[in-house]
Scaffold this motif. Structure first.
Motif, PDB file in Angstrom:
ATOM      1  N   GLY A 292      16.322   1.772 -12.743  1.00  0.00           N
ATOM      2  CA  GLY A 292      17.079   1.053 -11.733  1.00  0.00           C
ATOM      3  C   GLY A 292      16.279   0.115 -10.753  1.00  0.00           C
ATOM      4  N   ALA A 293      16.957  -0.607 -10.385  1.00  0.00           N
ATOM      5  CA  ALA A 293      16.200  -1.841  -9.584  1.00  0.00           C
ATOM      6  C   ALA A 293      16.258  -1.686  -8.000  1.00  0.00           C
ATOM      7  CB  ALA A 293      16.379  -3.103 -10.085  1.00  0.00           C
ATOM      8  N   PRO A 294      15.655  -0.827  -7.545  1.00  0.00           N
ATOM      9  CA  PRO A 294      14.095  -0.732  -7.936  1.00  0.00           C
ATOM     10  C   PRO A 294      14.219   0.810  -8.556  1.00  0.00           C
ATOM     11  CG  PRO A 294      14.351  -0.156  -5.383  1.00  0.00           C
ATOM     12  CD  PRO A 294      15.313  -1.132  -5.841  1.00  0.00           C
ATOM     13  N   LEU A 295      13.124   1.352  -9.119  1.00  0.00           N
ATOM     14  CA  LEU A 295      12.859   2.544  -9.613  1.00  0.00           C
ATOM     15  C   LEU A 295      13.241   3.568  -8.269  1.00  0.00           C
ATOM     16  CD1 LEU A 295      10.118   2.325 -11.900  1.00  0.00           C
ATOM     17  CD2 LEU A 295      12.369   2.515 -12.533  1.00  0.00           C
ATOM     18  N   HIS A 296      13.616   4.703  -8.756  1.00  0.00           N
ATOM     19  CA  HIS A 296      13.725   5.861  -7.326  1.00  0.00           C
ATOM     20  C   HIS A 296      13.210   7.164  -8.109  1.00  0.00           C
ATOM     21  CE1 HIS A 296      16.617   2.975  -5.709  1.00  0.00           C
ATOM     22  NE2 HIS A 296      16.587   3.655  -4.729  1.00  0.00           N
ATOM     23  N   VAL A 297      12.770   7.781  -7.231  1.00  0.00           N
ATOM     24  CA  VAL A 297      12.019   9.269  -7.478  1.00  0.00           C
ATOM     25  C   VAL A 297      13.158  10.257  -6.785  1.00  0.00           C
ATOM     26  CG1 VAL A 297      10.321  10.697  -6.999  1.00  0.00           C
ATOM     27  CG2 VAL A 297       9.678   8.371  -7.000  1.00  0.00           C
ATOM     28  N   CYS A 298      13.469  11.206  -7.615  1.00  0.00           N
ATOM     29  CA  CYS A 298      14.278  12.265  -7.197  1.00  0.00           C
ATOM     30  C   CYS A 298      13.759  13.568  -7.548  1.00  0.00           C
ATOM     31  CB  CYS A 298      15.904  11.883  -7.986  1.00  0.00           C
ATOM     32  SG  CYS A 298      15.776  12.241  -9.669  1.00  0.00           S
ATOM     33  N   ALA A 299      14.393  14.592  -6.993  1.00  0.00           N
ATOM     34  CA  ALA A 299      13.967  15.784  -6.924  1.00  0.00           C
ATOM     35  C   ALA A 299      14.454  16.340  -8.386  1.00  0.00           C
ATOM     36  CB  ALA A 299      14.899  16.937  -6.056  1.00  0.00           C
ATOM     37  N   THR A 300      14.095  17.454  -9.083  1.00  0.00           N
ATOM     38  CA  THR A 300      14.311  18.005 -10.191  1.00  0.00           C
ATOM     39  C   THR A 300      15.072  19.486  -9.742  1.00  0.00           C
ATOM     40  OG1 THR A 300      12.088  19.174 -10.430  1.00  0.00           O
ATOM     41  CG2 THR A 300      12.434  17.078 -11.544  1.00  0.00           C
TER      42      THR A 300
ATOM     43  N   ALA B 166       0.780  -1.141   0.019  1.00  0.00           N
ATOM     44  CA  ALA B 166      -0.080   0.049   0.012  1.00  0.00           C
ATOM     45  C   ALA B 166       0.766   1.272   0.084  1.00  0.00           C
ATOM     46  CB  ALA B 166      -0.878   0.135   1.127  1.00  0.00           C
ATOM     47  N   ASN B 167       1.931   1.249   0.823  1.00  0.00           N
ATOM     48  CA  ASN B 167       2.947   2.445   0.920  1.00  0.00           C
ATOM     49  C   ASN B 167       3.639   2.499  -0.703  1.00  0.00           C
ATOM     50  OD1 ASN B 167       2.467   3.236   3.432  1.00  0.00           O
ATOM     51  ND2 ASN B 167       4.145   1.485   4.229  1.00  0.00           N
ATOM     52  N   LYS B 168       4.023   1.385  -1.255  1.00  0.00           N
ATOM     53  CA  LYS B 168       4.694   1.504  -2.499  1.00  0.00           C
ATOM     54  C   LYS B 168       3.580   2.145  -3.411  1.00  0.00           C
ATOM     55  CE  LYS B 168       6.830  -1.181  -5.892  1.00  0.00           C
ATOM     56  NZ  LYS B 168       7.387  -2.645  -6.124  1.00  0.00           N
ATOM     57  N   LYS B 169       2.186   1.579  -3.568  1.00  0.00           N
ATOM     58  CA  LYS B 169       1.341   2.175  -4.434  1.00  0.00           C
ATOM     59  C   LYS B 169       1.261   3.727  -4.224  1.00  0.00           C
ATOM     60  CE  LYS B 169      -0.806   1.176  -8.126  1.00  0.00           C
ATOM     61  NZ  LYS B 169       0.159   0.821  -9.155  1.00  0.00           N
ATOM     62  N   TYR B 170       0.985   4.161  -2.924  1.00  0.00           N
ATOM     63  CA  TYR B 170       0.564   5.560  -2.708  1.00  0.00           C
ATOM     64  C   TYR B 170       1.771   6.418  -3.059  1.00  0.00           C
ATOM     65  CZ  TYR B 170      -1.252   9.311  -0.096  1.00  0.00           C
ATOM     66  OH  TYR B 170      -1.976  10.612   0.298  1.00  0.00           O
ATOM     67  N   GLY B 171       3.231   5.932  -2.941  1.00  0.00           N
ATOM     68  CA  GLY B 171       4.372   6.617  -3.286  1.00  0.00           C
ATOM     69  C   GLY B 171       4.534   6.569  -4.787  1.00  0.00           C
ATOM     70  N   GLU B 172       4.225   5.503  -5.307  1.00  0.00           N
ATOM     71  CA  GLU B 172       4.009   5.266  -7.034  1.00  0.00           C
ATOM     72  C   GLU B 172       3.202   6.391  -7.663  1.00  0.00           C
ATOM     73  OE1 GLU B 172       3.669   2.068 -10.636  1.00  0.00           O
ATOM     74  OE2 GLU B 172       3.397   1.433  -8.622  1.00  0.00           O
ATOM     75  N   ASN B 173       1.784   6.337  -7.113  1.00  0.00           N
ATOM     76  CA  ASN B 173       0.932   7.167  -7.616  1.00  0.00           C
ATOM     77  C   ASN B 173       1.229   8.625  -7.628  1.00  0.00           C
ATOM     78  OD1 ASN B 173      -0.590   5.000  -8.565  1.00  0.00           O
ATOM     79  ND2 ASN B 173      -2.003   5.018  -7.032  1.00  0.00           N
TER      80      ASN B 173
END
Length: 176
Positions: free
Chosen positions: A80-88, A57-64
């Motif tokens: 990457g494995a896993p995908l990462h979210v970074c600042a722009t 649930a945390n993963k889906k919330y973060g992903e969306n």
């Protein structure tokens, strides 16, 4: 004016699905505060911590919310494995805005989303039904995404000014 061939193809990857627009607006704040990329599940914990939530649930919330932030150029998803979210580069500037300014900016950034572009371009010429743009999607996907489109169109309308006559006319032609 954009021509149809100049707009990105509408797909499930670029039609937002989110629980809270405010959570998506907090993505730059989290990423900049931590100063490092986050996985979807890590981001989900920071955005909506609940000890009873499952990791998925945390993963889906973060992903969306990361995907919406990415559509708005407030974050990037890096491979990457896993995908990462970074600042722009824009994340820090966005984070410095007041909440009202962030919401106003988000209303303008929503024009970057292909389905918003397509609907508004078509609505400039007459009445359109937003659900028609989701026809290729499964019924369950349509059911989840249509309220998110409604939220974005309401946000755009709330932050449009009287001088935005063409935009206001197009918005009045959108049926949600």
């Amino acid at each position: 004016m954009l021509k149809f061939s100049e707009t990105e193809l509408i797909s499930t990857a670029n039609v937002p699905q989110f629980s809270s627009i405010d959570s998506a607006l907090r993505v730059p704040e989290v990423l900049c505060a931590l100063d490092e990329a986050q996985t979807f599940d890590q981001l989900g914990v920071y955005l909506d911590y609940d000890s009873s939530k499952k990791v998925t649930a945390n993963k889906k919330y973060g992903e969306n919310h990361a995907k919406l932030a990415t559509l708005l150029d407030l974050a990037d998803i890096v491979s990457g494995a896993p995908l990462h979210v970074c600042a722009t580069p824009f994340s820090e500037r966005f984070r410095a805005l007041s909440l009202d300014e962030q919401r106003s900016m988000t209303a303008r950034l929503a024009f970057r989303i292909p389905i918003i572009q397509r609907i508004l371009i078509d609505a400039a010429h007459g009445s359109v039904d937003a659900s028609e743009y989701l026809k290729p999607f499964s019924e369950s996907t349509k059911k989840r995404r249509l309220p998110n489109l409604r939220t974005l169109f309401v946000l755009i309308e709330q932050h449009a000014c009287e001088d935005d006559e063409r935009l206001l006319n197009a918005l009045s032609n959108v049926r949600l």
